[in-house]
Motif scaffolding. Structure first.
Motif, PDB file in Angstrom:
ATOM      1  N   GLU A  61      50.533  25.366  35.001  1.00  0.00           N
ATOM      2  CA  GLU A  61      51.319  25.192  36.233  1.00  0.00           C
ATOM      3  C   GLU A  61      50.331  24.771  37.306  1.00  0.00           C
ATOM      4  O   GLU A  61      49.280  25.404  37.461  1.00  0.00           O
ATOM      5  CB  GLU A  61      51.947  26.521  36.643  1.00  0.00           C
ATOM      6  CG  GLU A  61      53.298  26.758  36.035  1.00  0.00           C
ATOM      7  CD  GLU A  61      53.845  28.105  36.435  1.00  0.00           C
ATOM      8  OE1 GLU A  61      53.835  28.425  37.645  1.00  0.00           O
ATOM      9  OE2 GLU A  61      54.230  28.852  35.511  1.00  0.00           O
ATOM     10  N   SER A  62      50.647  23.713  38.018  1.00  0.00           N
ATOM     11  CA  SER A  62      49.657  23.239  38.991  1.00  0.00           C
ATOM     12  C   SER A  62      50.312  22.336  40.033  1.00  0.00           C
ATOM     13  O   SER A  62      51.398  21.791  39.788  1.00  0.00           O
ATOM     14  CB  SER A  62      48.562  22.469  38.236  1.00  0.00           C
ATOM     15  OG  SER A  62      47.626  21.959  39.145  1.00  0.00           O
ATOM     16  N   ASN A 108      36.871  22.509  40.823  1.00  0.00           N
ATOM     17  CA  ASN A 108      36.976  23.449  41.926  1.00  0.00           C
ATOM     18  C   ASN A 108      35.972  23.013  42.996  1.00  0.00           C
ATOM     19  O   ASN A 108      35.178  22.081  42.761  1.00  0.00           O
ATOM     20  CB  ASN A 108      36.620  24.854  41.419  1.00  0.00           C
ATOM     21  CG  ASN A 108      37.518  25.915  42.025  1.00  0.00           C
ATOM     22  OD1 ASN A 108      37.862  25.822  43.204  1.00  0.00           O
ATOM     23  ND2 ASN A 108      37.880  26.931  41.244  1.00  0.00           N
ATOM     24  N   ALA A 109      35.993  23.661  44.109  1.00  0.00           N
ATOM     25  CA  ALA A 109      35.031  23.298  45.169  1.00  0.00           C
ATOM     26  C   ALA A 109      34.193  24.528  45.527  1.00  0.00           C
ATOM     27  O   ALA A 109      34.592  25.661  45.211  1.00  0.00           O
ATOM     28  CB  ALA A 109      35.791  22.831  46.407  1.00  0.00           C
ATOM     29  N   ALA A 110      33.068  24.292  46.153  1.00  0.00           N
ATOM     30  CA  ALA A 110      32.200  25.411  46.545  1.00  0.00           C
ATOM     31  C   ALA A 110      33.003  26.368  47.428  1.00  0.00           C
ATOM     32  O   ALA A 110      33.794  25.911  48.275  1.00  0.00           O
ATOM     33  CB  ALA A 110      30.981  24.888  47.310  1.00  0.00           C
ATOM     34  N   GLY A 111      32.849  27.674  47.162  1.00  0.00           N
ATOM     35  CA  GLY A 111      33.617  28.658  47.923  1.00  0.00           C
ATOM     36  C   GLY A 111      34.939  28.993  47.263  1.00  0.00           C
ATOM     37  O   GLY A 111      35.664  29.880  47.708  1.00  0.00           O
ATOM     38  N   GLY A 112      35.227  28.278  46.196  1.00  0.00           N
ATOM     39  CA  GLY A 112      36.509  28.525  45.493  1.00  0.00           C
ATOM     40  C   GLY A 112      36.399  29.729  44.558  1.00  0.00           C
ATOM     41  O   GLY A 112      35.372  30.388  44.498  1.00  0.00           O
ATOM     42  N   GLN A 128      46.395  22.609  45.201  1.00  0.00           N
ATOM     43  CA  GLN A 128      46.852  24.013  45.251  1.00  0.00           C
ATOM     44  C   GLN A 128      46.284  24.858  44.113  1.00  0.00           C
ATOM     45  O   GLN A 128      46.696  25.988  43.923  1.00  0.00           O
ATOM     46  CB  GLN A 128      48.378  24.053  45.142  1.00  0.00           C
ATOM     47  CG  GLN A 128      49.115  23.268  46.202  1.00  0.00           C
ATOM     48  CD  GLN A 128      49.153  24.012  47.521  1.00  0.00           C
ATOM     49  OE1 GLN A 128      49.506  25.177  47.568  1.00  0.00           O
ATOM     50  NE2 GLN A 128      48.731  23.345  48.600  1.00  0.00           N
ATOM     51  N   GLY A 129      45.388  24.290  43.337  1.00  0.00           N
ATOM     52  CA  GLY A 129      44.849  25.032  42.211  1.00  0.00           C
ATOM     53  C   GLY A 129      45.755  24.952  40.982  1.00  0.00           C
ATOM     54  O   GLY A 129      46.857  24.395  41.053  1.00  0.00           O
ATOM     55  N   SER A 130      45.253  25.500  39.870  1.00  0.00           N
ATOM     56  CA  SER A 130      46.025  25.448  38.615  1.00  0.00           C
ATOM     57  C   SER A 130      46.018  26.813  37.954  1.00  0.00           C
ATOM     58  O   SER A 130      45.088  27.595  38.148  1.00  0.00           O
ATOM     59  CB  SER A 130      45.400  24.450  37.631  1.00  0.00           C
ATOM     60  OG  SER A 130      45.132  23.228  38.276  1.00  0.00           O
ATOM     61  N   GLU A 188      45.696  34.759  31.526  1.00  0.00           N
ATOM     62  CA  GLU A 188      45.957  33.819  32.620  1.00  0.00           C
ATOM     63  C   GLU A 188      44.628  33.431  33.258  1.00  0.00           C
ATOM     64  O   GLU A 188      43.821  34.309  33.597  1.00  0.00           O
ATOM     65  CB  GLU A 188      46.847  34.500  33.645  1.00  0.00           C
ATOM     66  CG  GLU A 188      47.924  33.585  34.179  1.00  0.00           C
ATOM     67  CD  GLU A 188      48.855  34.335  35.108  1.00  0.00           C
ATOM     68  OE1 GLU A 188      50.052  34.384  34.815  1.00  0.00           O
ATOM     69  OE2 GLU A 188      48.356  34.889  36.118  1.00  0.00           O
ATOM     70  N   ILE A 189      44.400  32.125  33.422  1.00  0.00           N
ATOM     71  CA  ILE A 189      43.190  31.658  34.113  1.00  0.00           C
ATOM     72  C   ILE A 189      43.660  30.845  35.318  1.00  0.00           C
ATOM     73  O   ILE A 189      44.224  29.759  35.161  1.00  0.00           O
ATOM     74  CB  ILE A 189      42.303  30.834  33.162  1.00  0.00           C
ATOM     75  CG1 ILE A 189      41.842  31.753  32.019  1.00  0.00           C
ATOM     76  CG2 ILE A 189      41.111  30.244  33.903  1.00  0.00           C
ATOM     77  CD1 ILE A 189      41.219  31.058  30.852  1.00  0.00           C
ATOM     78  N   ARG A 190      43.478  31.443  36.489  1.00  0.00           N
ATOM     79  CA  ARG A 190      43.997  30.842  37.719  1.00  0.00           C
ATOM     80  C   ARG A 190      42.814  30.388  38.565  1.00  0.00           C
ATOM     81  O   ARG A 190      41.802  31.094  38.639  1.00  0.00           O
ATOM     82  CB  ARG A 190      44.781  31.923  38.449  1.00  0.00           C
ATOM     83  CG  ARG A 190      45.543  31.501  39.668  1.00  0.00           C
ATOM     84  CD  ARG A 190      46.086  32.743  40.344  1.00  0.00           C
ATOM     85  NE  ARG A 190      47.123  33.370  39.524  1.00  0.00           N
ATOM     86  CZ  ARG A 190      48.427  33.196  39.731  1.00  0.00           C
ATOM     87  NH1 ARG A 190      48.847  32.462  40.742  1.00  0.00           N
ATOM     88  NH2 ARG A 190      49.295  33.794  38.961  1.00  0.00           N
ATOM     89  N   ASP A 191      42.930  29.166  39.111  1.00  0.00           N
ATOM     90  CA  ASP A 191      41.803  28.719  39.968  1.00  0.00           C
ATOM     91  C   ASP A 191      42.322  28.205  41.298  1.00  0.00           C
ATOM     92  O   ASP A 191      43.522  27.966  41.463  1.00  0.00           O
ATOM     93  CB  ASP A 191      40.964  27.667  39.232  1.00  0.00           C
ATOM     94  CG  ASP A 191      41.730  26.380  38.982  1.00  0.00           C
ATOM     95  OD1 ASP A 191      42.247  25.784  39.949  1.00  0.00           O
ATOM     96  OD2 ASP A 191      41.848  25.951  37.778  1.00  0.00           O
ATOM     97  N   SER A 192      41.376  28.013  42.231  1.00  0.00           N
ATOM     98  CA  SER A 192      41.748  27.525  43.559  1.00  0.00           C
ATOM     99  C   SER A 192      41.340  26.064  43.701  1.00  0.00           C
ATOM    100  O   SER A 192      41.082  25.579  44.795  1.00  0.00           O
ATOM    101  CB  SER A 192      41.029  28.367  44.625  1.00  0.00           C
ATOM    102  OG  SER A 192      39.615  28.227  44.445  1.00  0.00           O
TER     103      SER A 192
END
Ligand code: ADP
Length: 702
Positions: free
Chosen positions: A678-679, A603-607, A683-685, A623-627
Motif C-alpha cells: 500500500e503506498s 527513503n530520505a535522511a531523517g526518515g 507518503q511512504g509505503s 509489516e514493513i512501513r517506511d516514510s
C-alpha cells in the motif's frame, strides 16, 4: 256298483280330454309367439274352463239330471296351477253350462264345482307359500277331499236321487278324482318343466347368436352332417364375401398361403385338420386372397364339436382375425430393428443397456469386443464384474448404482480399455431407463474413447506452456541484457579513460568506478541466478518450524549500517513471544532483507522504517512501513515484475537490480504466504507479508 261300457268310454274320453288339455297348456299358454298372453290367468281360466265344459259334455248321466264327469279334476288343477281368478272363471263357465243342462242335480253340481275351485285355490296358496314341499301328498289328499266334495252335495241337497247317485258314484269318484288330479298335476308339471327348459335353451342360443353376431372376429360354423355353413357379419367383412359366397366358396375355392409363402393346401388348413383329427387347431396364420384388397393374413382358430358319446366331430367352428396390418407393422418393426442394430454395431462408441440389476441386456459390436465376447447373447445376463478386470469393474458398478437410483451421469471421464485391450480414457454418459410409471427399470450407456483427443489436448497445453516459457525467457533475456549493458558500457568507458589518463587521482577514480560496476554486475548476476533457482521451485525447503523472532532481529541488524549511512531510523516492535513458522530460514531472511533494504533506500535522511509482527489465528503478519518516497498506483502494478524499477528509483541510483521484490514474492509464495503493498507518492509505503503459522503454533493459539 257296476262299471258298464258307457262309463269306460266316458272315462277314456275324459282321460283323452285331460291329455289334450296338457298339450294345449304348453302349446297355447307357453308359446313364445303368444308371449304377451303368457301367465295371463284369464286366458288360463278360459282354457281350463273350456275343458271343464267339454268334460261335462262327455259325462255319464248316472240318473236323469245327475252326471259323473272329470270337472272336479279340471277345476281343482286350474285353481292349483293358475290361482283364484282362473279357478273362478273356469268354475263359472262349468256352472253355467251345468245350469243349461238342467235336471235335479243342478244345485248340488254347481255347489260342488265352486267347492272344487276353492280347494284348487287353497293348493295354489299352499304352493306359493311352501313351494313343492309334500306336493304329491297334498295333491292326493286334495284329490280325496275333491271327490268327497263332489259326492257330499248331491247327497245333502239332491233328494233321494241325489243320495242314490252319491252311493253309485262314490267308488269311481273316490278312485278316479284323486288319481286324475294326481296324474294331471304330474303331466302339467312335467310339461311345464319341459317348456321352461326349452325356453332356457332358446334364451341361451339367442345369447350365443348375439355374441357371435357382435364379435369383431370372423366366425364360420360348418356341419359335416348336413353341410350347412353359417357365418357372422365380421366374417363377411374380413373375407370381403357375402354369407352366400362364403357358403359356396369355402375352403376348396380359396388359395391359401403359408407364412413362408408356400401353398396352404385345403386338407391342411385348420378346419379340415380339426375335423380329421378331432384336435383344436390354434393360432394358425394363413394368407388368402381378398376380392378387393388382394392378399390378407388371418390368424385362425378351429375347434371340432362333438355330440355326447361320440368321438367323431359333427361340425367345426372357426374364428379368425385379420392380422395383415399387424404383420406389416411387425415386418416394419423388424426391419427398423435390423437397421438400428446395423447402425449401433458400426458405431465405434461402446453402447450398452443394462437391467435394474446392472446386468447387460443389449450391447453393440464395439462393446462386445472390449467385454471379450463374440456375440451379444454371450454377454446378456452378465454384470460388469463378470467381464471387466478388477481395476475397472467396481467403478463401472458404482456409476451404474447411481444411475439406477435415478441420477443421470453425463460426459464423465473414466478409464477403460480400448478395442486392443489397452488402457484408455472414455467419456461416458449413462442415463436411467424408466417404465410408463416412471420407475427406473435399467440404464442405457454410451462411452467414447477419448484417449487420442486427450493426448492432443495435453500436447496442445504443453505447447502453450512451452511457448509461454519461451516468451518469458525472451523477455527475461531482453531485460537482463538491458540491465547488464549499462554497467558494461560504464566499464568500457572507464577502462578507456584509465588507459588514457596518467594522473594517479583520476586513474584512482576510474578504477573505483570499474570496481563499482564489477560489483554491480556481480550483484546482478547473483540476483539472476537466485531468481532462476527460485523459479525451479526446488530450493525453498520449509518442512521444519523455526522461530522468526531472532531471525528478524538479525536481519534488522544486518541493515543497520545501510540505515545509518542513509540517516534513516529503524524502529522494531519486538515481542517476547516466539513466532513459529515452517520456513526456510535462509530464504525468509533474504525476502525480509530485500524489503528492509528497499524501505531504507527509497527513503530520505531523517526518515524511518518500522517493522512489526502480528499473530493471527493461523497466520503471521509482518509489516514493513517506511516514510519514504512512495509509489504511484501504476508503479505498484509493476514492482513485482522482473527488473522493473520506477523512474524515481532509477534516478536515485541505489544500485538496485529490479529483482529484489520478485525474489521476495517468489520466496513468500513458496511458503504458502502472500505479499502486498500500500503506498502513495511522497507518503511512504507499507509492505505486508503473511506467512502460515506452523501447526504447533496454531495448536498453541487454539
Ligand atoms: P530495486 O533493486 O530497484 O530495489 P526491487 O525489485 O526491490 O528493485 O524494487 C522494484 C522497484 O519498486 C524499485 O525500483 C522501486 O521503484 C520500487 N520500490 C520498492 N520498494 C519501495 C519502497 N519501499 N518505496 C518506494 N518504492 C519502492
Amino acid at each position: 256298483m257296476m262299471l258298464n261300457s258307457s262309463i269306460l268310454i266316458s272315462l277314456a274320453q275324459n282321460v283323452a280330454l285331460l291329455l289334450s288339455l296338457t298339450y294345449l297348456y304348453g302349446l297355447v299358454l307357453h308359446n313364445p309367439r303368444l308371449a304377451r298372453f303368457n301367465r295371463s290367468h284369464l286366458l288360463e281360466g278360459l282354457t281350463f274352463g273350456l275343458f271343464g265344459v267339454l268334460a261335462v259334455m262327455t259325462a255319464i248321466e248316472v240318473y236323469p239330471g245327475f252326471f259323473l264327469d272329470a270337472r272336479a279334476i279340471v277345476v281343482v288343477v286350474t285353481g292349483a296351477f293358475s290361482g283364484p281368478v282362473a279357478a273362478l272363471l273356469a268354475s263359472g263357465m262349468i256352472a253355467l253350462y251345468r245350469m243349461m243342462l238342467g235336471g235335479g242335480g243342478v244345485l248340488s253340481g254347481v255347489v260342488a264345482v265352486m267347492g272344487a275351485a276353492a280347494l284348487g285355490t287353497a293348493v295354489y296358496y299352499y304352493r306359493q307359500r311352501y313351494g313343492n314341499r309334500n306336493e304329491r301328498a297334498v295333491f292326493l289328499i286334495v284329490g280325496g277331499i275333491a271327490a268327497i266334495n263332489a259326492l257330499v252335495w248331491p247327497w245333502a241337497i239332491g233328494g233321494s236321487v241325489g243320495r242314490q247317485f252319491a252311493y253309485k258314484a262314490a267308488l269311481p269318484m273316490l278312485v278316479l278324482v284323486p288319481a286324475g288330479i294326481y296324474f294331471l298335476r304330474l303331466l302339467l308339471s312335467y310339461r311345464l318343466r319341459q317348456l321352461q327348459m326349452e325356453q332356457a335353451l332358446r334364451d341361451s342360443e339367442e345369447r350365443y347368436r348375439t355374441v357371435i353376431a357382435a364379435m369383431s372376429e370372423g366366425f364360420i360354423y360348418r356341419s359335416v352332417e348336413d353341410g350347412t355353413v353359417s357365418c357372422n357379419a365380421s366374417a363377411e367383412t374380413i373375407l370381403g364375401l357375402s354369407a352366400a359366397q362364403i357358403q359356396h366358396w369355402i375352403d376348396e375355392n380359396w388359395r391359401g398361403l403359408r407364412e413362408d409363402g408356400t401353398e396352404f393346401a385345403a386338407p391342411d388348413r385348420p378346419a379340415a385338420v380339426a375335423l380329421r383329427t378331432g384336435q383344436p387347431q390354434l393360432n394358425v396364420t394363413m394368407g388368402i386372397q381378398h376380392p378387393e384388397k388382394g392378399l390378407i393374413w388371418l390368424l385362425v382358430n378351429s375347434s371340432p364339436l362333438f355330440r355326447a358319446g361320440s368321438s367323431q366331430p359333427y361340425a367345426v367352428m372357426s374364428t379368425f382375425t385379420d392380422i395383415t396390418e399387424r404383420r406389416q407393422a411387425q415386418t416394419e418393426l423388424l426391419r427398423e430393428r435390423d437397421t438400428l442394430r446395423t447402425l449401433i454395431d458400426n458405431i465405434p462408441d461402446y453402447i450398452f443397456i443394462k437391467d435394474a440389476q446392472g446386468r447387460f441386456v443389449v450391447s453393440n459390436a464395439a462393446h462386445n469386443q472390449i467385454a471379450g465376447v463374440q456375440r451379444m447373447d454371450e454377454l446378456v445376463g452378465k454384470t460388469a464384474f463378470d467381464v471387466f478386470p478388477p481395476h475397472l469393474a467396481p467403478q463401472f458398478n458404482e456409476d451404474d448404482q447411481m444411475v439406477l437410483q435415478g441420477q443421470a451421469l453425463v460426459n464423465i471421464e473414466r478409464t477403460s480399455i480400448d478395442l486392443q485391450g489397452k488402457p484408455c480414457f472414455v467419456l461416458t454418459t449413462k442415463v436411467p431407463l424408466r417404465d410408463a410409471a416412471g420407475q427406473v427399470v435399467g440404464l442405457v450407456g454410451i462411452s467414447r474413447n477419448i484417449t487420442h483427443r486427450k493426448k492432443l489436448e495435453e500436447q496442445t497445453l504443453q505447447l502453450a506452456a512451452e511457448r509461454q516459457r519461451a516468451a518469458v525467457l525472451h523477455r527475461f533475456i531482453t531485460d537482463i541484457s538491458h540491465d547488464f549493458r549499462t554497467p558494461l558500457s560504464i566499464l568500457s568507458t572507464s577502462t578507456e579513460l584509465l588507459r588514457k589518463h596518467t594522473d594517479p587521482d583520476k586513474r584512482e577514480k576510474h578504477l573505483r568506478r570499474i570496481e563499482e560496476q564489477i560489483t554491480r554486475v556481480t550483484t546482478l548476476l547473483d540476483a539472476v541466478v537466485e531468481m532462476a533457482d527460485l523459479e525451479r521451485n526446488v530450493v525453498v525447503r520449509h518442512d521444519d518450524p523455526i522461530n522468526l523472532q531472532p531471525l528478524l532481529t538479525e536481519t534488522i541488524k544486518d541493515c543497520e549500517p545501510l540505515a545509518k549511512n542513509k540517516g534513516v531510523k529503524l524502529l522494531w516492535q519486538q515481542t517476547s513471544m516466539p513466532i513459529m513458522v515452517n520456513a526456510d530460514a535462509h530464504h525468509i531472511r533474504r525476502a525480509v532483507h530485500n524489503l528492509l533494504e528497499n524501505a531504507i533506500q527509497y527513503n530520505a535522511a531523517g526518515g524511518w522504517v518500522m517493522i512489526s509482527t502480528q499473530n493471527l489465528a493461523t497466520h503471521l503478519v509482518i509489516e514493513i512501513r517506511d516514510s519514504g518516497i512512495g509509489m504511484t498506483e501504476a508503479e505498484q502494478q509493476h514492482i513485482f515484475e522482473h527488473f522493473y524499477r520506477a523512474d524515481e528509483a532509477r534516478s536515485m541510483d541505489t544500485g538496485g537490480t529490479g529483482l529484489g521484490l520478485p525474489i521476495a514474492r517468489k520466496i513468500v509464495e513458496a511458503h504458502g504466504g502472500t505479499i502486498s503493498v500500500e503506498s502513495q507518492p511522497g507518503q511512504g509505503s507499507t509492505f505486508t507479508v503473511t506467512l502460515p503459522l506452523s501447526d504447533e503454533r496454531v495448536a498453541e493459539a487454539v
